[in-house]
Design a protein around this motif. Structure first.
Motif, short mmCIF file in Angstrom:
data_model
loop_
_atom_site.label_atom_id
_atom_site.label_comp_id
_atom_site.label_asym_id
_atom_site.label_seq_id
_atom_site.Cartn_x
_atom_site.Cartn_y
_atom_site.Cartn_z
N MET A 67 -27.05 -8.27 4.95
CA MET A 67 -27.05 -9.06 6.18
C MET A 67 -26.10 -8.51 7.24
O MET A 67 -25.97 -9.08 8.31
CB MET A 67 -26.69 -10.50 5.88
N SER A 68 -25.41 -7.43 6.97
CA SER A 68 -24.49 -6.90 7.97
C SER A 68 -25.20 -5.87 8.85
O SER A 68 -26.10 -5.17 8.40
CB SER A 68 -23.28 -6.28 7.29
N MET A 69 -24.79 -5.82 10.12
CA MET A 69 -25.37 -4.88 11.07
C MET A 69 -24.24 -4.11 11.74
O MET A 69 -23.12 -4.60 11.84
CB MET A 69 -26.15 -5.63 12.15
N VAL A 74 -25.47 -4.86 17.35
CA VAL A 74 -25.30 -6.28 17.68
C VAL A 74 -24.96 -6.43 19.17
O VAL A 74 -25.53 -7.27 19.86
CB VAL A 74 -24.19 -6.91 16.81
N ALA A 75 -24.07 -5.59 19.67
CA ALA A 75 -23.69 -5.65 21.09
C ALA A 75 -24.90 -5.33 21.97
O ALA A 75 -25.12 -6.00 23.00
CB ALA A 75 -22.57 -4.67 21.36
N ARG A 76 -25.69 -4.36 21.59
CA ARG A 76 -26.87 -4.02 22.37
C ARG A 76 -27.85 -5.17 22.40
O ARG A 76 -28.41 -5.52 23.45
CB ARG A 76 -27.55 -2.77 21.80
N ALA A 77 -28.05 -5.84 21.26
CA ALA A 77 -29.00 -6.96 21.20
C ALA A 77 -28.50 -8.16 22.00
O ALA A 77 -29.28 -8.85 22.66
CB ALA A 77 -29.24 -7.34 19.76
#
Length: 85
Positions: A67-69, A74-77
């Motif tokens: 579950m980690s990215m 994450v910042a881009r999304a």
């Protein structure tokens, strides 16, 4: 209202003893009377403790290893604008 001990402590120049007795008297007054400031301080303390407990309970670690990215993805999304049609 000063006691004779407070007056003697101030007269002899023992400021630490006078400060200690003044703080003790202030704390005793704070404990005896319910005040608005004490109520606000108590509520804020409880809120901070609750927020810390929620953070550790739900947001400290991911539930599963997959579950980690990566932080960049994450910042881009999160920061990208939605595609316009």
């Amino acid at each position: 209202m000063r006691s004779t001990r407070d007056a003697a402590a101030i007269d002899t120049g023992d400021k630490s003893d006078a400060l200690r007795t003044a703080l003790a008297a202030s704390f005793a007054r704070f404990r005896r009377r319910p005040t608005f400031a004490r109520d606000i301080a108590l509520v804020l303390t409880l809120k901070v403790l609750l927020l810390i407990a929620l953070k550790y309970a739900f947001f400290n670690h991911p539930r599963a290893a997959d579950m980690s990215m990566p932080p960049a993805e994450v910042a881009r999304a999160l920061l990208s604008s939605p595609a316009s049609r």
